[in-house]
Design an enzyme around this catalytic site. Sequence first.
Site, short mmCIF file in Angstrom:
data_model
loop_
_atom_site.label_atom_id
_atom_site.label_comp_id
_atom_site.label_asym_id
_atom_site.label_seq_id
_atom_site.Cartn_x
_atom_site.Cartn_y
_atom_site.Cartn_z
N THR A 126 -50.08 -47.65 -31.31
CA THR A 126 -50.01 -48.78 -30.38
C THR A 126 -51.07 -48.52 -29.30
OG1 THR A 126 -48.52 -47.65 -28.84
CG2 THR A 126 -47.49 -48.84 -30.71
N ALA A 165 -41.76 -40.95 -30.95
CA ALA A 165 -42.26 -42.33 -30.97
C ALA A 165 -41.36 -43.25 -30.16
CB ALA A 165 -42.35 -42.83 -32.41
N GLU A 192 -41.68 -46.90 -27.16
CA GLU A 192 -42.34 -47.60 -26.07
C GLU A 192 -41.83 -46.89 -24.82
OE1 GLU A 192 -44.60 -49.95 -25.93
OE2 GLU A 192 -44.74 -50.13 -28.11
N THR A 252 -34.87 -39.12 -22.36
CA THR A 252 -35.30 -39.14 -20.96
C THR A 252 -34.13 -39.02 -19.99
OG1 THR A 252 -36.24 -40.62 -19.29
CG2 THR A 252 -35.26 -41.67 -21.17
N ASP A 253 -34.42 -38.56 -18.77
CA ASP A 253 -33.39 -38.51 -17.72
C ASP A 253 -33.01 -39.90 -17.22
OD1 ASP A 253 -35.70 -39.11 -16.29
OD2 ASP A 253 -35.55 -37.44 -14.89
N GLU A 254 -33.86 -40.90 -17.54
CA GLU A 254 -33.60 -42.24 -16.99
C GLU A 254 -32.32 -42.86 -17.54
OE1 GLU A 254 -36.78 -44.93 -16.53
OE2 GLU A 254 -38.24 -43.38 -16.05
N TYR A 279 -36.28 -50.34 -20.54
CA TYR A 279 -36.71 -49.09 -21.19
C TYR A 279 -35.56 -48.10 -21.28
CZ TYR A 279 -38.48 -44.31 -21.40
OH TYR A 279 -38.65 -42.98 -21.73
N ALA A 311 -32.39 -48.53 -20.96
CA ALA A 311 -31.28 -49.02 -21.78
C ALA A 311 -31.58 -48.81 -23.26
CB ALA A 311 -31.01 -50.49 -21.48
N LYS A 367 -33.55 -46.50 -24.53
CA LYS A 367 -33.48 -45.06 -24.83
C LYS A 367 -32.01 -44.61 -24.88
CE LYS A 367 -36.36 -42.38 -25.23
NZ LYS A 367 -37.14 -41.93 -26.42
N ARG A 413 -38.78 -38.44 -8.06
CA ARG A 413 -38.77 -38.05 -9.47
C ARG A 413 -38.83 -36.53 -9.55
NH1 ARG A 413 -37.57 -42.55 -9.44
NH2 ARG A 413 -38.30 -44.34 -10.65
P1 NAD Z 1 -46.44 -42.56 -25.01
O1 NAD Z 1 -46.20 -43.99 -24.71
O2 NAD Z 1 -47.60 -41.87 -24.38
O3 NAD Z 1 -46.61 -42.35 -26.58
C1 NAD Z 1 -45.78 -42.98 -27.52
C2 NAD Z 1 -46.40 -42.80 -28.90
O4 NAD Z 1 -45.52 -43.41 -29.87
C3 NAD Z 1 -47.76 -43.49 -29.05
O5 NAD Z 1 -48.66 -42.65 -29.72
C4 NAD Z 1 -47.45 -44.73 -29.89
O6 NAD Z 1 -48.54 -45.14 -30.70
C5 NAD Z 1 -46.28 -44.23 -30.73
N1 NAD Z 1 -45.42 -45.33 -31.19
C6 NAD Z 1 -44.93 -46.36 -30.45
N2 NAD Z 1 -44.17 -47.16 -31.24
C7 NAD Z 1 -44.16 -46.59 -32.47
C8 NAD Z 1 -43.53 -46.92 -33.69
N3 NAD Z 1 -42.77 -48.02 -33.82
N4 NAD Z 1 -43.71 -46.11 -34.76
C9 NAD Z 1 -44.50 -45.00 -34.67
N5 NAD Z 1 -45.13 -44.66 -33.53
C10 NAD Z 1 -44.96 -45.43 -32.45
O7 NAD Z 1 -45.08 -41.82 -24.69
P2 NAD Z 1 -44.84 -40.35 -24.12
O8 NAD Z 1 -44.93 -40.39 -22.65
O9 NAD Z 1 -45.66 -39.40 -24.89
O10 NAD Z 1 -43.30 -40.17 -24.49
C11 NAD Z 1 -42.90 -39.63 -25.76
C12 NAD Z 1 -41.39 -39.61 -25.83
O11 NAD Z 1 -40.88 -38.82 -24.77
C13 NAD Z 1 -40.74 -40.98 -25.69
O12 NAD Z 1 -39.65 -41.04 -26.55
C14 NAD Z 1 -40.30 -41.03 -24.23
O13 NAD Z 1 -39.18 -41.87 -24.09
C15 NAD Z 1 -39.94 -39.58 -24.01
N6 NAD Z 1 -40.07 -39.11 -22.62
C16 NAD Z 1 -41.21 -39.30 -21.91
C17 NAD Z 1 -41.33 -38.78 -20.63
C18 NAD Z 1 -42.58 -38.95 -19.81
O14 NAD Z 1 -42.59 -38.58 -18.63
N7 NAD Z 1 -43.67 -39.46 -20.36
C19 NAD Z 1 -40.27 -38.04 -20.07
C20 NAD Z 1 -39.10 -37.87 -20.83
C21 NAD Z 1 -39.02 -38.39 -22.11
O1 DAU Z 2 -38.10 -39.84 -15.94
C1 DAU Z 2 -38.71 -39.80 -17.20
C2 DAU Z 2 -39.55 -41.04 -17.39
O2 DAU Z 2 -40.71 -40.88 -16.58
C3 DAU Z 2 -39.94 -41.28 -18.85
O3 DAU Z 2 -38.79 -41.52 -19.60
C4 DAU Z 2 -40.89 -42.48 -18.94
O4 DAU Z 2 -41.33 -42.64 -20.28
C5 DAU Z 2 -42.09 -42.22 -18.05
O5 DAU Z 2 -42.96 -43.33 -18.07
C6 DAU Z 2 -41.64 -41.92 -16.64
O6 DAU Z 2 -41.05 -43.11 -16.04
P1 DAU Z 2 -41.36 -43.53 -14.51
O7 DAU Z 2 -41.10 -44.96 -14.35
O8 DAU Z 2 -40.69 -42.59 -13.58
O9 DAU Z 2 -42.94 -43.18 -14.49
P2 DAU Z 2 -44.17 -43.96 -13.83
O10 DAU Z 2 -45.35 -43.04 -13.91
O11 DAU Z 2 -44.34 -45.33 -14.36
O12 DAU Z 2 -43.73 -44.07 -12.31
C7 DAU Z 2 -43.41 -42.91 -11.56
C8 DAU Z 2 -42.98 -43.38 -10.18
O13 DAU Z 2 -44.14 -43.92 -9.49
C9 DAU Z 2 -41.97 -44.50 -10.20
O14 DAU Z 2 -41.07 -44.34 -9.12
C10 DAU Z 2 -42.80 -45.77 -9.99
C11 DAU Z 2 -43.95 -45.29 -9.13
N1 DAU Z 2 -45.24 -46.00 -9.35
C12 DAU Z 2 -45.71 -46.11 -10.61
C13 DAU Z 2 -46.91 -46.75 -10.86
C14 DAU Z 2 -47.42 -46.91 -12.28
C15 DAU Z 2 -45.96 -46.46 -8.25
O15 DAU Z 2 -45.55 -46.33 -7.09
N2 DAU Z 2 -47.15 -47.09 -8.50
C16 DAU Z 2 -47.65 -47.28 -9.75
O16 DAU Z 2 -48.73 -47.89 -9.90
#
Ligand code: NAD
Ligand code: DAU
Length: 355
Positions: free
Chosen positions: A34, A80, A82, A132-134, A158, A160, A162, A222
């Site tokens: 994606t 994988a 969103e 995720t912790d969310e 998101y 919900a 997860k 966070r």
């Molecule tokens: P990301 O959005 O960077 O990457 C998601 C990947 O999944 C992408 O490579 C995308 O192409 C792939 N993907 C999306 N839909 C797909 C599908 N239907 N089939 C196969 N592949 C698909 O996400 P991330 O930040 O790397 O997060 C990875 C996992 O960790 C997620 O499950 C997210 O909920 C979880 N998570 C993320 C964070 C964070 O801070 N980023 C924290 C805790 C948990």
């Molecule tokens: O807690 C784990 C989660 O952390 C993961 O499950 C999600 O996949 C990951 O995207 C992340 O979610 P957040 O919503 O916490 O991350 P984000 O980077 O989008 O935002 C972090 C904080 O910063 C949040 O309180 C919103 C704020 N923010 C974010 C953006 C993009 C801003 O103030 N300005 C911004 O432009």
Amino acid sequence: MILVTGGAGFIGANFVLDWVARCNESVVNLDKLTYAGNLESLSILKGNPQHIFVQGDIGDRLLIERLLVEHQPRAVINFAAESHVDRSIHGPGEFIQTNIVGTFNLLEAVRVYWSDLPDTDKSAFRYLHVSTDEVYGSLGKEDPAFTENHRYEPNSPYSASKAASDHLVRAWHHTYGLPVVTTNCSNNYGPHHFPEKLIPLMIVNALAGKSLPVYGDGMQIRDWLYVKDHCSAIRRVLEVGRLGEVYNVGGWNEKPNIEIVKTVCALLDELRPKADGSSYATQISYVSDRPGHDRRYAIDARKLERELNWKPAETFETGIRKTVQWYLQNPEWVQNVQTGAYREWLSKNYAERQA
Ligand code: NAD
Ligand code: DAU
């Protein structure tokens, strides 16, 4: 052999890179590619037979069944998803599709494969669900950090979606005996992070001379974990986690967003000072808040430490410095992710926010 899904995304790519560097075992990497998937993050593995990339959807049950039979993995790790809260507010449909329906299809394909394994392979098999912790909702200022027993109270489309996927994984264990483990982690940061999320967005915007949009009062909290530490926690849970258990993963680094943004600015002031001598912090702009914005997340990761002897290796100070340095050293990666679709997203999410 292990099967990783979403291994071209931020955490998945870091996991795959570390896996290949540390283990002799091969990895099949299934990713839909994606907007968040980026093969450039894995370019160092080009031609390496230990990494087999397959473009596909976790919702494509036949494809998954075929891959499982062909490669006979001992474990499946599902990254994988969103993953961006703001995108889930603008368009929740894809989140329902991938995070819930996709997880269901993946579980079903894995169940069929696992059921037919010989007994020894069957008991050694693992399905690790990355969450995720969310899912636990939002904390008040004085509330204790989330433990694994905290009630599920997801607040965004998101979280919900997860939460629903966590419940499916739990049910597949209780009903069918599928050998699952689930991790619920806090906010990751580090290399290869797509610049729609707070930290990489601030770095990229700062360097481009653009404004640094802080939602609301910037006092949302966070817990931040360096991505390589999340990867080490997943490896640990995969090897010695107890079946059917949930493990919270966190960095013991609770920080308000505005402090994160100011830290990024200070590091850039030091490592790439502006020609006019002004601070990047002058680019900070408070903008209207995210609807339903969770105020505080905090992770109690003591179970993981106590039972599996895991601790993060990085402090926030060391991890954020490495992160800013990585972005400064990889301008091509940064340039190449800023496609037309990325710019469209920025205008959709930020154009209507009041400064
Ligand atoms: P990301 O959005 O960077 O990457 C998601 C990947 O999944 C992408 O490579 C995308 O192409 C792939 N993907 C999306 N839909 C797909 C599908 N239907 N089939 C196969 N592949 C698909 O996400 P991330 O930040 O790397 O997060 C990875 C996992 O960790 C997620 O499950 C997210 O909920 C979880 N998570 C993320 C964070 C964070 O801070 N980023 C924290 C805790 C948990
Ligand atoms: O807690 C784990 C989660 O952390 C993961 O499950 C999600 O996949 C990951 O995207 C992340 O979610 P957040 O919503 O916490 O991350 P984000 O980077 O989008 O935002 C972090 C904080 O910063 C949040 O309180 C919103 C704020 N923010 C974010 C953006 C993009 C801003 O103030 N300005 C911004 O432009």
